[in-house]
Design a protein around this motif. Structure first.
Motif, PDB file in Angstrom:
ATOM      1  N   GLU A 145       0.908  -1.112  -0.018  1.00 19.91           N
ATOM      2  CA  GLU A 145      -0.018   0.075  -0.011  1.00 19.91           C
ATOM      3  C   GLU A 145       0.799   1.276   0.000  1.00 19.91           C
ATOM      4  OE1 GLU A 145      -4.016  -0.117   2.181  1.00 19.91           O
ATOM      5  OE2 GLU A 145      -2.872  -1.316   3.239  1.00 19.91           O
ATOM      6  N   ARG A 152      -1.482   2.281  -2.936  1.00 16.07           N
ATOM      7  CA  ARG A 152      -2.619   3.167  -2.723  1.00 16.07           C
ATOM      8  C   ARG A 152      -2.078   4.639  -2.034  1.00 16.07           C
ATOM      9  NH1 ARG A 152      -6.467   2.386   3.016  1.00 16.07           N
ATOM     10  NH2 ARG A 152      -7.839   3.894   2.623  1.00 16.07           N
ATOM     11  N   TYR A 153      -0.788   4.589  -1.306  1.00 19.93           N
ATOM     12  CA  TYR A 153       0.023   5.562  -0.972  1.00 19.93           C
ATOM     13  C   TYR A 153       1.241   5.686  -1.775  1.00 19.93           C
ATOM     14  CZ  TYR A 153      -3.662   5.575   2.707  1.00 19.93           C
ATOM     15  OH  TYR A 153      -4.747   5.309   3.520  1.00 19.93           O
ATOM     16  N   HIS A 169       5.167  -4.059  -6.743  1.00 23.07           N
ATOM     17  CA  HIS A 169       3.836  -4.385  -6.234  1.00 23.07           C
ATOM     18  C   HIS A 169       3.353  -5.834  -6.669  1.00 23.07           C
ATOM     19  CE1 HIS A 169      -0.383  -3.433  -5.774  1.00 23.07           C
ATOM     20  NE2 HIS A 169      -0.127  -2.963  -4.842  1.00 23.07           N
TER      21      HIS A 169
END
Length: 457
Positions: free
Chosen positions: A378, A403-404, A456
């Motif tokens: 994330e 996400r961040y 990722h």
């Protein structure tokens, strides 16, 4: 304090048991002595005092034996030789590989000039001696911050959220009525049509605490120039107030680390008002507003699952901007006027130093390190070595699978201004100054996104 209880009382998932992640923090003072040349402008000004000390602030992370470090220095920029020497010392002292350390500058304009073997290194003998001594000792101080943080590794938990603050930052490039693009065209200028680009209002906040819920560190990132204070006193600019307030309201022992986002074309000047925006009061105002947004963001923090700590980096060869070799002699004459305010037209000086430095490279491209550090699936940090246009930082965030995604400019050295391709035909200061050719910024974006996607998987 209600927001503090909200963070501490959140249910902690089993995967965040103590020992899964370890964190160490440290700060080492890097304030230069009086007489040190100050950064940020195209003339020499020696420091006459200290408003607030400058620091190298380090976070060392460890997960399952893998380690990485994030260091933020209260400096206008960092030269690549300083970064390389600091990394060597860090590796020798801690065993932490240099490529796993991100060393960035906050870009405070009330920090010291770091000598970089450029035309602007020409200064009075006394000032030059102070500058050389400071630069020689700086890598050791940066390394010390990591060494101390490494020695303090202890179980930690990590949380993150994104705030939003859109009242502070302004794109400093404007479309003008004559069809040109102006740079900082002045307050209440009637010839301004509209901004020539966006801002990035997102305020990423990463918060670390120990297993008992005690604050350890807060990492804050914001895309806005640190050119608020001026004068001849050393100061960290608005991050000083940010850190001071968060320390008072959260815990005095908590380390606040600030990094600047992609803000090559973004500053704090609101051209719609005639109100002055310079000095320590303005820096305190900005730091207070930003601290307020961080406080609100604390209430929205969510726990992260630090499944793995990974690092990737890549050296991108950036093509040089074009210049006319016939302009070299004129550039040398103009550069000789450097050192005194208003000795030559500003853009003439900017162009002169650019021509001299490009000529000195003999066609060799600029080496730009793109670095990505990820914690779980994330959260990721991206380090880019220059003053990156905000559009490029946003492009990385939009394409990132995390996400961040936190973009820290002026990391691991600096190649100067990096405009997006659209800005080159528009001209103005940043383009005149840029050592890299059109398309260089997009090359950095491509590399960063590729590394993010690799991590990722």
């Amino acid at each position: 304090m209600r927001w503090r209880r909200l963070v501490i009382e959140c249910t902690v998932p089993a995967f965040l048991a103590a020992g899964d992640l370890r964190l160490g923090t440290a700060a080492v003072k890097i304030t230069p002595p009086p007489g040190m040349p100050m950064a940020g402008y195209y003339y020499h000004r020696g420091a006459e005092g200290v408003h607030d000390d400058l620091w190298a602030k380090a976070l060392v992370l460890e997960k399952d034996g893998a380690k990485a470090a994030l260091v933020a220095c209260d400096l206008a920029s960092l030269s690549r030789p300083v970064v390389e020497e600091a990394r060597k010392l860090i590796q020798a002292q801690t065993g932490l590989a240099g490529e796993r350390v991100m060393i960035s500058a906050t870009h405070t304009h009330t920090g010291p000039v770091l000598l970089g073997r450029t035309a602007r290194d020409d200064m009075a003998a006394t000032m030059l001696a102070i500058a050389k001594s400071y630069v020689a000792g700086l890598p050791a101080k940066i390394a010390e911050s990591v060494q101390l943080a490494h020695a303090r590794l202890a179980p930690a938990r990590v949380w993150a959220a994104s705030g939003r603050e859109d009242s502070l930052a302004f794109n400093r490039r404007y479309f003008m009525k004559d069809g040109s693009v102006g740079w900082n065209p002045g307050k209440l200028n009637p010839n301004i049509v509209r901004p020539a680009g966006p801002i990035d209002p997102v305020v990423p906040v990463v918060y670390f605490e120990d297993p008992q819920g005690r604050p350890l560190a807060t990492y804050v990132n914001y895309a806005m120039h640190l050119d608020t204070v001026g004068g001849q006193q050393f100061s960290a600019d608005y991050p000083y107030t940010l850190a001071t307030l968060l320390g008072k309201l959260k815990a005095p022992e908590m380390l606040t680390v600030f990094t600047i986002g992609a803000a090559g074309n973004v500053n704090h000047i609101d051209v719609s008002t005639k109100k002055p925006q310079k000095g320590h009061d303005e820096a305190a105002r900005i730091g207070t507003v930003l601290a307020g947004e961080v406080l609100k963001t604390y209430t929205r923090l969510g726990p992260l699952e630090p499944t793995a700590l990974n690092v990737r980096h890549e050296i991108v060869k950036l093509p040089l901007a074009e210049f006319n070799p016939e302009d070299l002699e004129k550039a040398r004459k103009t550069a000789a006027l450097y050192g005194k305010p208003n000795a030559a037209p500003f853009l003439d000086l900017v162009r002169a130093f650019k021509v001299i430095e490009l000529a000195g490279r003999n066609g060799q491209p600029l080496d730009a390190e793109v670095q990505v550090i990820s914690l779980g699936h994330e959260l990721a940090w991206v380090g880019l070595p220059g003053e990156i246009f905000v559009e490029l930082g946003q492009a990385i965030k939009q394409a990132s699978p995390f996400r961040y995604t936190i973009v820290a400019e002026l990391a691991n050295g600096s190649v100067g201004y990096v405009p997006n391709r659209k800005a080159y035909p528009e001209g103005a200061y940043e383009v005149v100054s840029a050592r890299c050719a059109p398309g260089s910024g997009e090359m950095l974006v491509e590399a960063a996104v590729r590394l993010l996607r690799e991590l990722h998987k």
